[in-house]
Design a protein around this motif. Structure first.
Motif, PDB file in Angstrom:
ATOM      1  N   PRO A 434     -24.404 -33.351   1.301  1.00 46.22           N
ATOM      2  CA  PRO A 434     -23.244 -34.095   1.359  1.00 46.22           C
ATOM      3  C   PRO A 434     -23.207 -34.571   2.663  1.00 46.22           C
ATOM      4  O   PRO A 434     -22.174 -35.499   2.847  1.00 46.22           O
ATOM      5  N   ASP A 435     -23.633 -33.987   3.780  1.00 46.49           N
ATOM      6  CA  ASP A 435     -23.539 -34.666   5.049  1.00 46.49           C
ATOM      7  C   ASP A 435     -23.865 -36.051   5.349  1.00 46.49           C
ATOM      8  O   ASP A 435     -23.584 -36.793   6.166  1.00 46.49           O
ATOM      9  N   LEU A 436     -24.911 -36.519   4.420  1.00 47.18           N
ATOM     10  CA  LEU A 436     -25.768 -37.703   4.289  1.00 47.18           C
ATOM     11  C   LEU A 436     -24.937 -38.835   3.474  1.00 47.18           C
ATOM     12  O   LEU A 436     -25.529 -39.954   3.490  1.00 47.18           O
ATOM     13  N   LEU A 437     -24.015 -38.345   2.527  1.00 48.04           N
ATOM     14  CA  LEU A 437     -23.577 -38.893   1.593  1.00 48.04           C
ATOM     15  C   LEU A 437     -22.346 -39.791   2.231  1.00 48.04           C
ATOM     16  O   LEU A 437     -21.479 -39.257   2.992  1.00 48.04           O
ATOM     17  N   PRO A 438     -22.053 -41.056   1.748  1.00 43.73           N
ATOM     18  CA  PRO A 438     -21.014 -41.703   2.122  1.00 43.73           C
ATOM     19  C   PRO A 438     -19.527 -40.879   1.541  1.00 43.73           C
ATOM     20  O   PRO A 438     -19.707 -40.313   0.585  1.00 43.73           O
ATOM     21  N   PRO A 439     -18.365 -41.100   2.456  1.00 42.61           N
ATOM     22  CA  PRO A 439     -17.281 -40.487   1.733  1.00 42.61           C
ATOM     23  C   PRO A 439     -16.722 -40.741   0.615  1.00 42.61           C
ATOM     24  O   PRO A 439     -16.800 -42.118   0.259  1.00 42.61           O
ATOM     25  N   THR A 440     -16.158 -40.103  -0.125  1.00 45.03           N
ATOM     26  CA  THR A 440     -15.887 -40.659  -1.422  1.00 45.03           C
ATOM     27  C   THR A 440     -14.289 -41.214  -1.374  1.00 45.03           C
ATOM     28  O   THR A 440     -13.569 -40.995  -0.358  1.00 45.03           O
ATOM     29  N   ILE A 441     -13.975 -42.330  -2.072  1.00 44.96           N
ATOM     30  CA  ILE A 441     -12.791 -43.224  -2.213  1.00 44.96           C
ATOM     31  C   ILE A 441     -11.733 -42.354  -2.913  1.00 44.96           C
ATOM     32  O   ILE A 441     -11.979 -41.953  -3.873  1.00 44.96           O
TER      33      ILE A 441
END
Length: 441
Positions: A434-441
């Motif tokens: 989760p730390d490498l994923l872009p933030p969800t909109i």
């Protein structure tokens, strides 16, 4: 000046001690041991391996072959050799109570070698022995001593989770395998939790291992609370199967692992005191994660043993069977096939031991790692058993020879405890950071 090194004779080196290059044989060759490239075992683990191998050879293999030829009902009937196996296994004293007395540093080897030898003996009986432990083993994992104080370990145990309408998705409380437009749907078994009681209604599928003979079940099901029914906020309950309202279906007829009794369990408003609730709805995802980690590790070890059994039968046959005037081991394709079979056994053993060691010593076990072991070992067992049949030729599909049974047993494992395709999807989701994923909109 430097003094020349003294040259020792071979007698100066203990068995198992590395020799200097000068003392290697002119044509070097190493004969691998019964566990392949396994390093020297501790006295405790070595003694266990010797005992379990003898038990698997003398008790499990003949009983497993006998039960394989019976109907599912005959397997569970009184007087069946299944009960002879259970009595003999009980005499070995393998229980949760005794397992916790072993040194922690030996536990990964004890766990993996125990179930590898059981799997080498008979796949179905090894799974029966494994699920037998689960009600007490998991209760101890959950920090709950109610089960140990209330129910003796002599009771036959089982794990009820899959349902007629829910197979591997029952193991996916996080919903990682679902299509974005999908949902779990209606659960077939629900526990209502209220007023200090747990009331269970519904059924578990015919795939409950030990179901037809079980006396104590660790049950995973949807929970009904004030917020309604939510399969992802389920409950883990220990259920004595002599409780009013419990009934069972017929033993399941199936292709492989016929020595393992499997069948439905029905719950008609079964009411239990709240003490039987091992994991409440708010912790259900953790409860599924915990038992799935243990079950997949067990499968990795047991089916390493199944693969090894198929390989050993093929290895022996390749030295006995002659074609073209020579033992078939002298034919290049047979030698090549045996090499890859041996390689797969080694890989299964290594990955399972490595992962069990990690999971037993880490702060939290890694479920995706346990899935590595399960998927690798079961796939390899199936492939090695198939190659063994090919090496036996026509004899490989004859009931007179052992490899056709091993092949049938191994085929079931690709579905057991979560089919491998679903485990790969869920395991892949667990790998995501989760730390490498872009933030969800």
């Amino acid at each position: 000046m430097n003094q020349p090194l003294s040259v020792k004779s071979l007698d100066d080196y203990a068995v198992g001690t590395p020799r200097p290059f000068s003392l290697w044989d002119a044509s070097p060759r190493v004969k691998l041991g019964p566990l392949g490239t396994e390093p020297a075992l501790s006295d405790i683990v070595g003694s266990l391996q010797t005992t379990m191998h003898a038990f698997a050879k003398k008790v499990m293999r003949p009983i497993g072959r006998h039960l394989d030829r019976l109907s599912a009902q005959e397997v569970v009937d009184k007087g069946s050799q299944l009960w002879e196996f259970r009595r003999a296994y009980a005499e070995l004293g393998i229980s949760v109570e005794t397992l916790v007395t072993f040194p922690p540093e030996d536990m990964p080897a004890i766990f993996t070698i125990l179930f590898e030898e059981l799997g080498w003996g008979d796949a179905g009986l090894s799974i029966s022995a494994g699920v037998d432990l689960l009600p007490h083993y998991m209760a101890a994992k959950f920090g709950n001593d109610f089960v140990a104080k209330t129910y003796p370990e002599t009771l036959v145990g089982c794990w009820g989770i899959t349902e007629p309408d829910h197979g591997s998705d029952s193991l996916d409380a996080n919903g990682a395998i679902f299509h974005q437009g999908g949902n779990y749907g209606r659960p077939n078994c629900v526990a209502r939790i209220s007023d200090g009681k747990v009331t269970i209604r519904g059924q578990k599928s015919a795939w409950v291992s030990n179901g037809p003979i079980a006396e104590l079940c660790i049950l995973y099901c949807a929970a009904e609370t004030g917020a309604g029914v939510d399969p992802r906020r389920g409950a883990v309950i220990v259920v004595p199967l002599d409780a009013p309202g419990v009934s069972k279906g017929k033993p399941l007829e199936k292709m492989g692992q016929r020595a393992l009794p499997q069948g439905e369990i029905f719950f008609d408003d079964v009411e239990l005191d709240i003490d039987h609730l091992l994991v409440a709805p708010e912790d259900y995802k953790k409860g599924v994660y915990a038992i799935h980690t243990e079950a997949n590790a067990l499968m990795g070890a047991a089916f390493t043993g199944v693969a090894r059994a198929a390989y050993e039968h093929a290895f022996a046959y390749a030295h006995e069977r002659k074609q073209g005037g020579v033992p078939i081991i002298r034919h290049q394709d047979v030698a090549k096939r045996l090499f890859h079979m041996a390689r797969k056994v080694e890989l299964s053993r290594a990955i399972t031991r490595r992962i069990v060691t990690f999971n037993m010593t880490n702060e939290m076990p890694a479920l995706q790692a346990a899935m590595f072991a399960k998927v690798t070992a079961t796939q390899h067992a199936f492939e090695v058993a198939s190659d063994a049949i090919q090496m036996f030729g026509g004899n490989g599909v004859a009931l007179e020879y052992p490899v056709e049974k091993i092949f049938r047993d191994a085929r079931s494992s690709l579905i057991e405890d979560g089919c491998n395709e679903i485990l790969s999807i869920k395991g892949g989701a667990l790998l995501a950071d989760p730390d490498l994923l872009p933030p969800t909109i």
